[in-house]
Design a protein around this motif. Structure first.
Motif, PDB file in Angstrom:
ATOM      1  N   SER B   9     -26.128 -52.340   4.702  1.00  0.00           N
ATOM      2  CA  SER B   9     -25.121 -51.439   4.164  1.00  0.00           C
ATOM      3  C   SER B   9     -23.723 -51.936   4.525  1.00  0.00           C
ATOM      4  O   SER B   9     -22.770 -51.719   3.772  1.00  0.00           O
ATOM      5  CB  SER B   9     -25.334 -50.017   4.693  1.00  0.00           C
ATOM      6  OG  SER B   9     -25.331 -50.011   6.106  1.00  0.00           O
ATOM      7  N   TYR B  33     -28.034 -56.145 -12.291  1.00  0.00           N
ATOM      8  CA  TYR B  33     -26.627 -56.549 -12.346  1.00  0.00           C
ATOM      9  C   TYR B  33     -26.034 -56.538 -10.946  1.00  0.00           C
ATOM     10  O   TYR B  33     -26.358 -55.670 -10.135  1.00  0.00           O
ATOM     11  CB  TYR B  33     -25.816 -55.573 -13.207  1.00  0.00           C
ATOM     12  CG  TYR B  33     -26.333 -55.398 -14.608  1.00  0.00           C
ATOM     13  CD1 TYR B  33     -27.406 -54.553 -14.877  1.00  0.00           C
ATOM     14  CD2 TYR B  33     -25.750 -56.078 -15.669  1.00  0.00           C
ATOM     15  CE1 TYR B  33     -27.891 -54.394 -16.159  1.00  0.00           C
ATOM     16  CE2 TYR B  33     -26.219 -55.924 -16.957  1.00  0.00           C
ATOM     17  CZ  TYR B  33     -27.298 -55.077 -17.202  1.00  0.00           C
ATOM     18  OH  TYR B  33     -27.771 -54.922 -18.480  1.00  0.00           O
ATOM     19  N   TYR B  35     -22.161 -56.286  -9.179  1.00  0.00           N
ATOM     20  CA  TYR B  35     -20.747 -56.010  -9.376  1.00  0.00           C
ATOM     21  C   TYR B  35     -20.042 -56.104  -8.014  1.00  0.00           C
ATOM     22  O   TYR B  35     -20.665 -55.950  -6.970  1.00  0.00           O
ATOM     23  CB  TYR B  35     -20.522 -54.593  -9.926  1.00  0.00           C
ATOM     24  CG  TYR B  35     -21.040 -54.349 -11.322  1.00  0.00           C
ATOM     25  CD1 TYR B  35     -22.376 -54.010 -11.533  1.00  0.00           C
ATOM     26  CD2 TYR B  35     -20.201 -54.453 -12.422  1.00  0.00           C
ATOM     27  CE1 TYR B  35     -22.862 -53.778 -12.814  1.00  0.00           C
ATOM     28  CE2 TYR B  35     -20.678 -54.217 -13.713  1.00  0.00           C
ATOM     29  CZ  TYR B  35     -22.002 -53.879 -13.896  1.00  0.00           C
ATOM     30  OH  TYR B  35     -22.481 -53.657 -15.164  1.00  0.00           O
ATOM     31  N   GLN B  37     -16.570 -54.516  -5.991  1.00  0.00           N
ATOM     32  CA  GLN B  37     -15.529 -53.496  -6.075  1.00  0.00           C
ATOM     33  C   GLN B  37     -14.554 -53.640  -4.926  1.00  0.00           C
ATOM     34  O   GLN B  37     -14.922 -53.497  -3.760  1.00  0.00           O
ATOM     35  CB  GLN B  37     -16.144 -52.092  -6.073  1.00  0.00           C
ATOM     36  CG  GLN B  37     -15.136 -50.984  -6.328  1.00  0.00           C
ATOM     37  CD  GLN B  37     -15.798 -49.631  -6.477  1.00  0.00           C
ATOM     38  OE1 GLN B  37     -16.882 -49.392  -5.975  1.00  0.00           O
ATOM     39  NE2 GLN B  37     -15.136 -48.720  -7.190  1.00  0.00           N
ATOM     40  N   PRO B  43     -15.576 -51.187 -10.304  1.00  0.00           N
ATOM     41  CA  PRO B  43     -16.446 -52.349 -10.117  1.00  0.00           C
ATOM     42  C   PRO B  43     -16.186 -53.421 -11.177  1.00  0.00           C
ATOM     43  O   PRO B  43     -15.880 -53.104 -12.330  1.00  0.00           O
ATOM     44  CB  PRO B  43     -17.852 -51.758 -10.271  1.00  0.00           C
ATOM     45  CG  PRO B  43     -17.700 -50.308  -9.950  1.00  0.00           C
ATOM     46  CD  PRO B  43     -16.338 -49.941 -10.461  1.00  0.00           C
ATOM     47  N   LEU B  91     -21.945 -54.171  -5.233  1.00  0.00           N
ATOM     48  CA  LEU B  91     -22.847 -53.180  -5.809  1.00  0.00           C
ATOM     49  C   LEU B  91     -23.894 -53.850  -6.683  1.00  0.00           C
ATOM     50  O   LEU B  91     -23.591 -54.792  -7.421  1.00  0.00           O
ATOM     51  CB  LEU B  91     -22.064 -52.187  -6.668  1.00  0.00           C
ATOM     52  CG  LEU B  91     -21.078 -51.275  -5.938  1.00  0.00           C
ATOM     53  CD1 LEU B  91     -20.114 -50.646  -6.929  1.00  0.00           C
ATOM     54  CD2 LEU B  91     -21.813 -50.191  -5.174  1.00  0.00           C
ATOM     55  N   GLN B 106     -26.961 -47.721 -16.417  1.00  0.00           N
ATOM     56  CA  GLN B 106     -27.276 -48.468 -15.212  1.00  0.00           C
ATOM     57  C   GLN B 106     -27.238 -47.548 -14.000  1.00  0.00           C
ATOM     58  O   GLN B 106     -26.369 -46.690 -13.896  1.00  0.00           O
ATOM     59  CB  GLN B 106     -26.285 -49.616 -15.046  1.00  0.00           C
ATOM     60  CG  GLN B 106     -26.387 -50.617 -16.180  1.00  0.00           C
ATOM     61  CD  GLN B 106     -25.407 -51.745 -16.085  1.00  0.00           C
ATOM     62  OE1 GLN B 106     -24.851 -52.033 -15.015  1.00  0.00           O
ATOM     63  NE2 GLN B 106     -25.160 -52.403 -17.196  1.00  0.00           N
ATOM     64  N   TYR B 107     -28.163 -47.796 -13.103  1.00  0.00           N
ATOM     65  CA  TYR B 107     -28.277 -47.003 -11.887  1.00  0.00           C
ATOM     66  C   TYR B 107     -27.899 -47.898 -10.724  1.00  0.00           C
ATOM     67  O   TYR B 107     -28.460 -48.981 -10.557  1.00  0.00           O
ATOM     68  CB  TYR B 107     -29.687 -46.433 -11.750  1.00  0.00           C
ATOM     69  CG  TYR B 107     -30.010 -45.499 -12.892  1.00  0.00           C
ATOM     70  CD1 TYR B 107     -30.608 -45.973 -14.052  1.00  0.00           C
ATOM     71  CD2 TYR B 107     -29.676 -44.154 -12.817  1.00  0.00           C
ATOM     72  CE1 TYR B 107     -30.868 -45.118 -15.119  1.00  0.00           C
ATOM     73  CE2 TYR B 107     -29.938 -43.296 -13.881  1.00  0.00           C
ATOM     74  CZ  TYR B 107     -30.532 -43.788 -15.014  1.00  0.00           C
ATOM     75  OH  TYR B 107     -30.785 -42.939 -16.065  1.00  0.00           O
ATOM     76  N   PHE B 108     -26.956 -47.410  -9.929  1.00  0.00           N
ATOM     77  CA  PHE B 108     -26.366 -48.222  -8.883  1.00  0.00           C
ATOM     78  C   PHE B 108     -26.979 -47.937  -7.516  1.00  0.00           C
ATOM     79  O   PHE B 108     -27.383 -46.811  -7.212  1.00  0.00           O
ATOM     80  CB  PHE B 108     -24.859 -47.974  -8.805  1.00  0.00           C
ATOM     81  CG  PHE B 108     -24.082 -48.658  -9.893  1.00  0.00           C
ATOM     82  CD1 PHE B 108     -24.028 -48.121 -11.162  1.00  0.00           C
ATOM     83  CD2 PHE B 108     -23.421 -49.848  -9.641  1.00  0.00           C
ATOM     84  CE1 PHE B 108     -23.319 -48.759 -12.173  1.00  0.00           C
ATOM     85  CE2 PHE B 108     -22.710 -50.496 -10.636  1.00  0.00           C
ATOM     86  CZ  PHE B 108     -22.659 -49.949 -11.912  1.00  0.00           C
ATOM     87  N   GLY B 109     -26.992 -48.979  -6.715  1.00  0.00           N
ATOM     88  CA  GLY B 109     -27.340 -48.836  -5.317  1.00  0.00           C
ATOM     89  C   GLY B 109     -26.124 -48.426  -4.503  1.00  0.00           C
ATOM     90  O   GLY B 109     -25.015 -48.358  -5.042  1.00  0.00           O
ATOM     91  N   PRO B 110     -26.315 -48.179  -3.205  1.00  0.00           N
ATOM     92  CA  PRO B 110     -25.220 -47.714  -2.354  1.00  0.00           C
ATOM     93  C   PRO B 110     -24.230 -48.813  -1.980  1.00  0.00           C
ATOM     94  O   PRO B 110     -23.178 -48.526  -1.427  1.00  0.00           O
ATOM     95  CB  PRO B 110     -25.935 -47.199  -1.110  1.00  0.00           C
ATOM     96  CG  PRO B 110     -27.192 -47.986  -1.076  1.00  0.00           C
ATOM     97  CD  PRO B 110     -27.580 -48.217  -2.499  1.00  0.00           C
ATOM     98  N   GLY B 111     -24.566 -50.051  -2.297  1.00  0.00           N
ATOM     99  CA  GLY B 111     -23.636 -51.144  -2.042  1.00  0.00           C
ATOM    100  C   GLY B 111     -23.718 -51.718  -0.635  1.00  0.00           C
ATOM    101  O   GLY B 111     -24.272 -51.112   0.289  1.00  0.00           O
ATOM    102  N   THR B 112     -23.172 -52.902  -0.508  1.00  0.00           N
ATOM    103  CA  THR B 112     -22.980 -53.547   0.795  1.00  0.00           C
ATOM    104  C   THR B 112     -21.488 -53.759   0.982  1.00  0.00           C
ATOM    105  O   THR B 112     -20.856 -54.402   0.138  1.00  0.00           O
ATOM    106  CB  THR B 112     -23.695 -54.897   0.887  1.00  0.00           C
ATOM    107  OG1 THR B 112     -25.097 -54.701   0.825  1.00  0.00           O
ATOM    108  CG2 THR B 112     -23.335 -55.604   2.197  1.00  0.00           C
ATOM    109  N   ARG B 113     -20.958 -53.214   2.067  1.00  0.00           N
ATOM    110  CA  ARG B 113     -19.539 -53.437   2.357  1.00  0.00           C
ATOM    111  C   ARG B 113     -19.429 -54.718   3.172  1.00  0.00           C
ATOM    112  O   ARG B 113     -19.882 -54.780   4.317  1.00  0.00           O
ATOM    113  CB  ARG B 113     -18.935 -52.272   3.120  1.00  0.00           C
ATOM    114  CG  ARG B 113     -17.433 -52.437   3.378  1.00  0.00           C
ATOM    115  CD  ARG B 113     -16.856 -51.227   4.105  1.00  0.00           C
ATOM    116  NE  ARG B 113     -17.017 -50.000   3.340  1.00  0.00           N
ATOM    117  CZ  ARG B 113     -16.237 -49.636   2.340  1.00  0.00           C
ATOM    118  NH1 ARG B 113     -15.219 -50.399   1.975  1.00  0.00           N
ATOM    119  NH2 ARG B 113     -16.446 -48.490   1.709  1.00  0.00           N
TER     120      ARG B 113
END
Lengths: 115, 117
Positions: B9, B33, B35, B37, B43, B91, B106-113
């Protein structure tokens, strides 16, 4: 060049207020327009619009598309503090003739709802 | 069912290091996909996979960025010789199909910061 512009960039309201968020676009080949809500990190899908004048509704949120004037609005009635988020407008605006969904996003509107 | 998941995360690294970011899409989704941000922006598209192959990598900023999806499910975004400008939230999203409006939802994941010091 295809582009999407959201306004306002930020908005501060009190609980119970109604808000309208705007998304205008310029595209070569329109296929769909999507709205997402982003809290913290993950954008959450709200609506996909493909036809003009047909309102999509989910609880207190609704959205409509005007393909002639090239814009969409997202309305939120009786706002709650949990509505505070970034609202993103997007679409396959730069996909040209491609079939897949390479989404181009607007800058987003930051909505803050105070108690 | 489970949504899109991403790990880690958060990732803090030093300039010049190599990092890998992982994405596990929704089961049965064929399109994936990536992206990126940056703060205060929407994004931006990086790369798209249909199955195992990268069908469009036109959004990758330079050759330090690379992504794979060897078995058509999990994908890894790899960044070599990281730079401070690579700091962003990465993302991942998936969609059920790769055609028409079905690809757009599209359904997104919580992302990696990612933070590069």
């Amino acid at each position: 060049e295809d582009k999407v512009v959201q306004s306002p960039l930020s908005l501060v309201v009190h609980e119970g207020d109604t808000v309208t968020l705007n998304c205008s676009y310029e595209v070569t080949n329109f296929r769909s327009l999507l709205w997402y809500k982003q809290e913290k990190k993950a954008p959450t899908f709200l609506f996909m619009l493909t036809s003009s004048g047909i309102e999509k509704k989910s609880g207190r949120l609704s959205s409509i598309l005007d393909k002639k004037e090239l814009f969409s609005i997202l309305n939120i009635t009786a706002t709650q503090t949990g509505d505070s988020a970034v609202y993103l407008c997007a679409g396959p605006f730069n996909a040209g003739g491609t079939s897949y969904g390479k989404l181009t996003f607007g800058q987003g509107t930051i909505l803050t709802v105070h108690p | 069912g489970a949504g899109v998941s991403q790990t880690p995360s958060n990732k803090v690294t030093e300039k010049g290091k190599y990092v890998e970011l992982r994405c596990d899409p929704i089961s049965g989704h064929t399109a994936l996909y990536w992206y990126r941000q940056s703060l205060g922006q929407g994004p931006e598209f990086l790369i798209y996979f249909q199955g195992t192959g990268a069908a469009d990598d036109s959004g990758l900023p330079n050759d330090r960025f690379f992504a794979v999806r060897p078995e058509g499910s999990v994908s890894t975004l790899k960044i070599q010789r990281t730079e401070r400008g690579d700091s962003a939230v990465y993302l991942c999203a998936s969609s059920l199909t790769n055609l028409g409006v079905g690809a757009d939802t599209q359904y997104f994941g919580p992302g990696t910061r990612l933070t590069v010091l």
